[in-house]
Each structure stands twice: as structure tokens, then as C-alpha cells.
Design an enzyme around this catalytic site. Sequence first.
Site, PDB file in Angstrom:
ATOM      1  N   HIS A  24       4.490   1.851  -8.064  1.00 21.45           N
ATOM      2  CA  HIS A  24       3.470   0.792  -8.081  1.00 21.45           C
ATOM      3  C   HIS A  24       2.570   0.939  -9.318  1.00 21.45           C
ATOM      4  CE1 HIS A  24       4.160   1.330  -3.611  1.00 21.45           C
ATOM      5  NE2 HIS A  24       4.398   0.043  -3.762  1.00 21.45           N
ATOM      6  N   SER A  29       9.923   6.049  -3.692  1.00 19.37           N
ATOM      7  CA  SER A  29       9.706   5.087  -2.616  1.00 19.37           C
ATOM      8  C   SER A  29       8.717   5.681  -1.611  1.00 19.37           C
ATOM      9  CB  SER A  29      11.052   4.829  -1.918  1.00 19.37           C
ATOM     10  OG  SER A  29      10.848   4.353  -0.614  1.00 19.37           O
ATOM     11  N   SER A  30       7.976   4.801  -0.938  1.00 23.89           N
ATOM     12  CA  SER A  30       7.033   5.292   0.086  1.00 23.89           C
ATOM     13  C   SER A  30       7.789   6.044   1.172  1.00 23.89           C
ATOM     14  CB  SER A  30       6.287   4.125   0.718  1.00 23.89           C
ATOM     15  OG  SER A  30       5.709   3.339  -0.274  1.00 23.89           O
ATOM     16  N   GLY A  64       0.823  -1.211   0.000  1.00 18.52           N
ATOM     17  CA  GLY A  64       0.000   0.000   0.000  1.00 18.52           C
ATOM     18  C   GLY A  64       0.851   1.253   0.000  1.00 18.52           C
ATOM     19  N   ASN A  65       0.206   2.383   0.365  1.00 14.90           N
ATOM     20  CA  ASN A  65       0.862   3.694   0.302  1.00 14.90           C
ATOM     21  C   ASN A  65       1.432   3.864  -1.115  1.00 14.90           C
ATOM     22  OD1 ASN A  65       1.768   6.172   1.126  1.00 14.90           O
ATOM     23  ND2 ASN A  65       3.476   5.386   2.333  1.00 14.90           N
ATOM     24  N   GLU A  70      12.726  -3.243  -9.886  1.00 16.24           N
ATOM     25  CA  GLU A  70      14.181  -3.447  -9.743  1.00 16.24           C
ATOM     26  C   GLU A  70      14.765  -2.615  -8.611  1.00 16.24           C
ATOM     27  OE1 GLU A  70      15.842  -2.655 -13.600  1.00 16.24           O
ATOM     28  OE2 GLU A  70      15.171  -4.585 -14.394  1.00 16.24           O
TER      29      GLU A  70
END
Length: 261
Positions: A34, A182-183, A28-29, A145
Site C-alpha cells: 500500500h 499481503s495482509s 486497511g492493515n 498488480e
Amino acid sequence: MNIVTEIGHLREIRGNLRGTVGFVPTMGNLHEGHASLCRRARKENDFVVVSIFVNSKQFNQSSDFEQYQRTSEEDYKLLESLGVDVVFCPSEEVMYPNGYEVQVSETNLSRELEGEFRPGHFTGVLTIVLKFLNLVQPTRAYFGEKDFQQLMLVKKMVAELFLPIEIVSCPTIREESGLAISSRNMRLTAEQCKKAALLSSLLGSDSSDEAVKLELERQGFSPEYVATKWWRRLAAVWLDKVRLIDNLPTVKKDEKNAALS
Ligand code: PAF
């Protein structure tokens, strides 16, 4: 889009999907990284299933697990806009009904780099990924990756356990500055975000691993490792209280293929 929380319901829906299934496991997030995996899965399959599960077993520090942002409503909106068919978001009890006594571990490359600094992390990852692959039974599963060691370990597990699933590796998505999305970037201040972009530029430089490490330290990062392996240069660093990882290829694909042949 079906939002599913129970295994029975997921199995029922899966049983009715006639055609190829692309699977994107997430915690999530969700962000552009994603979204790019989902777009690829959408393009290459008849159906797309995404899981959202913050897997406590792969966190080394409980504070990191607790701080991990849960943004279900925004995540569902994004997934719907990407044409995802099924979102599986089970609870801890659903995924670990009898605790954590059965685990999947790899005993070689899971011990180095990330594995050295995050003991138990990859066992947590492989255990949950295998559970999801068994439940979703995808034709293809998509991994970024950015988590290169994770990607290699998932590929290895799928091969060693004879799972009839194609693991598709997808390129890291970056900000214009070069910072890998990135989250965890959301925990950086604007100033830190600017500085964090140095990581990818130093990884892509001609300097030795040792020189890159020293320069990162000079710039205020606390590096855990900078290493060249598997045709890539990989690093994990702390910037204040935020841990960042990144990696870049060290040779072009053609050179790699020539060297391997
Ligand atoms: O890469 C991640 O987000 C996680 O490690 C994964 C693959 C969803 C397993 O929890």
C-alpha cells in the site's frame, strides 16, 4: 492529514482541492504494498486521498471478514508519514445506507479464476470501487498488480462506464524471498512464510501450469487454480488456512507489444 468518516465532509474537502487528485483504495492493515501505491500517487498528483474500508460484500466467508485485521492507528501513522492529505474511513452504514440492492457486476471475466472460486467477490469489489470513485472523483486511482484480475475488471468498468479517471497499475511488492506482500501473510507462521515463497518461484518457472500445480501439491499447498492468461501466470493456493494469490508476467513487455502489433 484529514481523517474523514462522513460523505458530506468528504465532499466539502474534495470541493476545495484545486489540482490533480490521486486515490488509493484500501481495506486497511496497511503494508509496504500500500505504501508503494501512496508514494506513486504522491509523486504524480497535487493531493492524495486514501480510503480505508473493510468491504463485507467482497468476502465469501464471514469468518474471513471477521478475522481481517483492523489496525487504524498504525495505518493513520503510516499514511501521515507518506504525506497523504485525506483518509476516508466510512462505516458500513455510510457506504451501504440502503443495503446492497444496487450492485455493479461484470458478466464475463469476473466469472473465471478468482470469480469461479469466490462467487460474488468481484461484484462486491466493483460496487465499492465505483462508490469510492464517484465520491472521491480522483484524477488517477492506483491499484496493485498482485490482484491482477481485480485490476483488469476495474479498468474495464471505468472504460465501459465512461469515467474520466486514469487507472494506474503498480507492480507487486515482494519480500526478499519473492513472496508477494499481503495482509494475509501475517497469518502465516515463520515456517509457512518460507514455504509460501515457493509460490512465486514456481510461477516463474518454465514448467507447465499442470506441472506447477502438481509440484505445489507435493510441497503441501492446496491449489485452487494455476492458469496462464492475459500474458501472465496466475494462481490461488491454500497453505493451511491461509489463501494466497500471486501472478507473474509470462512474457516481457516488448514481446507482448510486438505480438499485439
Ligand atoms: O484490493 C483491495 O484492497 C480491495 O479489493 C479494494 C480495491 C480496496 C476494494 O475494497
